[in-house]
Design a protein around this motif. Structure first.
Motif, PDB file in Angstrom:
ATOM      1  N   ARG A 114      34.748  40.331  30.423  1.00 12.38           N
ATOM      2  CA  ARG A 114      33.414  39.833  30.050  1.00 12.38           C
ATOM      3  C   ARG A 114      32.282  39.660  31.559  1.00 12.38           C
ATOM      4  N   SER A 115      32.555  40.263  32.829  1.00 16.10           N
ATOM      5  CA  SER A 115      31.706  41.030  34.168  1.00 16.10           C
ATOM      6  C   SER A 115      32.678  41.893  33.999  1.00 16.10           C
ATOM      7  N   ALA A 116      32.013  42.175  35.467  1.00 20.03           N
ATOM      8  CA  ALA A 116      32.038  43.063  36.084  1.00 20.03           C
ATOM      9  C   ALA A 116      33.275  43.361  37.030  1.00 20.03           C
ATOM     10  N   ILE A 117      33.518  42.088  37.272  1.00 22.44           N
ATOM     11  CA  ILE A 117      34.667  41.802  38.298  1.00 22.44           C
ATOM     12  C   ILE A 117      36.149  42.824  37.297  1.00 22.44           C
ATOM     13  N   GLU A 118      36.482  43.575  38.498  1.00 19.52           N
ATOM     14  CA  GLU A 118      37.304  44.280  38.257  1.00 19.52           C
ATOM     15  C   GLU A 118      38.699  44.170  38.301  1.00 19.52           C
ATOM     16  N   GLN A 119      38.777  43.439  39.622  1.00 20.34           N
ATOM     17  CA  GLN A 119      40.222  43.003  39.467  1.00 20.34           C
ATOM     18  C   GLN A 119      40.167  41.135  40.416  1.00 20.34           C
ATOM     19  N   ARG A 149      34.527  47.868  44.997  1.00 20.05           N
ATOM     20  CA  ARG A 149      34.799  47.373  43.896  1.00 20.05           C
ATOM     21  C   ARG A 149      34.470  45.868  44.078  1.00 20.05           C
ATOM     22  N   LEU A 150      34.565  45.058  42.909  1.00 20.06           N
ATOM     23  CA  LEU A 150      34.182  43.862  42.277  1.00 20.06           C
ATOM     24  C   LEU A 150      35.740  42.869  42.542  1.00 20.06           C
TER      25      LEU A 150
END
Length: 177
Positions: A114-119, A149-150
């Motif tokens: 759902r988001s730009a968070i990658e980890q 990385r976000l």
């Protein structure tokens, strides 16, 4: 830090003293500027002779660069110190694609899709959490840029769930003195 694909980033020094103040200001500025989706808005701790929290806005999507160039001019006209580039590479993301969808309790797989968070990492353990692990968002999800990385730092909570490491309502140091 900005998204690796961001063609344009601006840094804004507002003189904010706390993360909470900077968060609210960043959200208010973004709303007032009517920024399009795909914008990343971060806070940055500055530890020079005058400690404060600065902001950055980065164009993460096609077409957003023009909006940021306009925002730069408008922010400068409002008296803010604005410059090209982010203050550092360790931005704490407040605005990012999908941030508004991270409410309630979600699986880590949902957070990542759902988001730009990658980890998502769990503080104090080298192990990757399972995608089915539940995250109680507390409506306050602030990932940080790490090596381009976000990444969201989380910590264990009741019932085998996780919560974001950053508390939305931290107790001020020495609050009971």
């Amino acid at each position: 830090m900005t998204p690796p694909s961001a063609p344009y980033t601006i840094g804004i020094d507002t003189g904010a003293a706390t993360l909470r103040e900077a968060d609210h200001l960043l959200q208010a500025l973004a709303a007032g500027l009517s920024l399009p989706g795909g914008i990343f808005g971060c806070t940055h701790l500055v530890r020079d002779g005058h400690p404060r929290v600065t902001l950055s806005l980065a164009a993460g999507a096609a077409g957003a660069e023009t909006a940021l160039r306009t925002a730069r001019d408008r922010l400068a006209a409002q008296g803010y110190e604005v410059r090209d580039g982010a203050p550092d590479e360790a931005g704490r993301a407040v605005l990012y694609p999908g941030a508004g969808a991270l409410t309630g309790t979600l699986t880590l797989a949902e957070v990542l899709t759902r988001s730009a968070i990658e980890q998502v990492t769990v503080v104090g353990t080298p192990d990757e959490p399972l995608p089915s692990t539940l995250l109680v968002t507390r409506e306050h999800v602030r990932p940080q840029w790490q090596s381009g990385r976000l990444v969201l730092a989380a910590m264990p909570a009741a019932g085998g769930t996780l919560v974001p490491f950053e508390d939305p309502d931290p107790t001020p140091c020495c609050a009971d003195h």
